[in-house]
Design an enzyme around this catalytic site. Structure first.
Site, short mmCIF file in Angstrom:
data_model
loop_
_atom_site.label_atom_id
_atom_site.label_comp_id
_atom_site.label_asym_id
_atom_site.label_seq_id
_atom_site.Cartn_x
_atom_site.Cartn_y
_atom_site.Cartn_z
N TYR A 73 -59.37 -5.87 -86.55
CA TYR A 73 -59.26 -4.41 -86.62
C TYR A 73 -58.18 -3.94 -85.65
O TYR A 73 -58.18 -4.31 -84.48
CB TYR A 73 -60.61 -3.79 -86.27
CG TYR A 73 -60.71 -2.31 -86.48
CD1 TYR A 73 -60.70 -1.77 -87.76
CD2 TYR A 73 -60.84 -1.44 -85.40
CE1 TYR A 73 -60.81 -0.40 -87.95
CE2 TYR A 73 -60.95 -0.09 -85.58
CZ TYR A 73 -60.94 0.43 -86.86
OH TYR A 73 -61.04 1.79 -87.05
N SER A 133 -63.54 7.29 -83.52
CA SER A 133 -63.77 7.71 -82.14
C SER A 133 -62.46 7.96 -81.42
O SER A 133 -61.46 7.29 -81.67
CB SER A 133 -64.54 6.63 -81.36
OG SER A 133 -65.75 6.29 -81.97
#
Length: 388
Positions: A177, A345
């Protein structure tokens, strides 16, 4: 370059499935009071335990939108949260970047199979230049890390970073990621349109989606609506600029706009043809990674899904550690009911979106604190399970 015949066939099948779903009479809408009781029973304890100042919640069921607002828009002295409060989306922005890239392919501007060096000639002869746009979009471009190093700032430094990157694995074999990965994808897709990422997103994609309060840069006139996030130490903060931040984590949006965004994921039939094809393309699976299938932006699970599987797929290990990836070739169209989800986030905000098109249900959380992903996933699973 136009989409391949295989991709066109898959998208045609998705469009047909969506059209058929729209013809099916939905079950009776859930009692709004029951939805509110369920949402409050889940969200109010979470806000207390995680010390979240404010949150906007959207629940979608059978074409009906339920919106709930909790708390205030700043850690101290804030105004009540409303459906028009602007929250930072963090990595939920990646689903918009994926939509831009997939739409650009539907319009013939690019092919996901193209190498990165086609759109940035300065990458020619460097390993990352041979990675495809699909590799970059699905975090399988040979192990790019989660973040840029702290000393990378400005376009020249970003380019040098990619030129100097030395992969340890072959593209397409490992998912790691990565903000640099999808950040570069968004940048190259924007170049392919001829307008650049920011112009394409703000002038073309967001208006065509029907989103009037979603911004990369919040206009001065809209700043009173922009919430303050909550730092771990409790002070008010907002996101700071970073390399390729717009395409990786830079969008700000409202509960009203995110409700619309989830609604068009569930039923994209009202969208213009290229954009509809782009949205549908983000629902194709491109790599199997542990318990989930990685698509463009969205991550997928067969539905109904056990909450433990969702927690594993959204765990710190999945975000921080390399994972073996099995490429799906051709891409996998959803089989039966599928849950799509994505967390997002920044240092002071925490968001989550999940939806199941076949069940016509979805949920969005926008909070002005970075609360644990596991708590977001459990809360979303509880609300969706109650709706279903």
């Amino acid at each position: 370059m136009p989409a391949s015949p295989t991709l066109r066939s898959l998208l045609s099948g998705l469009a047909m499935a969506a059209s058929l779903a729209a013809l099916v009479s939905p079950a009776a809408a859930t009692d709004p009071a029951a939805v509110e009781r369920q949402v409050r029973s889940v969200i109010e304890p979470v806000m207390r335990e995680a010390s979240i100042p404010g949150m906007a919640v959207v629940v979608i069921e059978n074409g009906r939108r339920h919106q709930f607002n909790f708390g205030v828009d700043a850690p101290s002295g804030g105004k009540p949260v409303t459906a028009d409060t602007l929250f930072e989306l963090g990595s939920l922005s990646k689903t918009f970047t994926a939509t831009l890239g997939a739409t650009a392919e539907a319009e013939g501007h690019l092919s996901l199979s193209d190498p990165a060096e086609r759109y940035e000639p300065a990458l020619a002869g460097h390993p990352i230049g041979r990675a495809t746009l699909l590799d970059l979009a699905t975090y399988t471009a040979a192990g790019l890390p989660l973040q840029f190093p702290d000393d990378v700032s400005g376009n020249e430094a970003i380019l040098r970073y990619f030129q100097n990157f030395r992969p340890e694995v072959e593209p397409g074999t490992v998912r790691r990621y990565s903000n640099p990965s999808i950040g570069l994808f968004g940048d190259l897709a924007g170049r392919a349109t001829g307008e650049g990422f920011e112009a394409t997103m703000t002038r073309d994609i967001l208006p065509a989606l029907g989103l009037r309060s979603t911004f990369l840069t919040v206009p001065e006139r809209e700043m009173p609506r922009y919430a303050f996030g909550t730092a771990p130490t409790g002070e008010a903060i907002r996101v700071s600029p970073g390399p390729l931040d717009g395409s990786a984590y830079g969008l700000k949006s409202t509960a009203t706009d995110m409700a619309r965004f989830v609604e068009v994921q569930i039923d994209p039939s009202s969208l213009p043809a290229p954009l509809r094809a782009g949205v549908e393309a983000t629902h194709l699976g491109h790599a199997r990674v542990g318990p989930m299938v990685q698509g463009l932006g969205w991550e997928q699970y067969p539905y109904p899904v056990d909450v433990e599987m969702l927690l594993t797929g959204n765990s710190a290990d999945m975000a921080l550690k390399p994972q073996t990836a099995t490429r799906l070739d051709p891409p996998q169209a959803p089989q039966g009911a599928v849950l799509f989800n994505k967390t997002g986030s920044t240092r002071g905000f925490g968001a989550y979106a999940a939806f199941v098109p076949e069940r016509r249900i979805g949920v969005v959380f926008l909070a002005n604190r970075n609360w644990p992903n596991a708590t977001r996933v459990r809360a979303g699973h509880a609300i969706l399970s109650a709706l279903d």
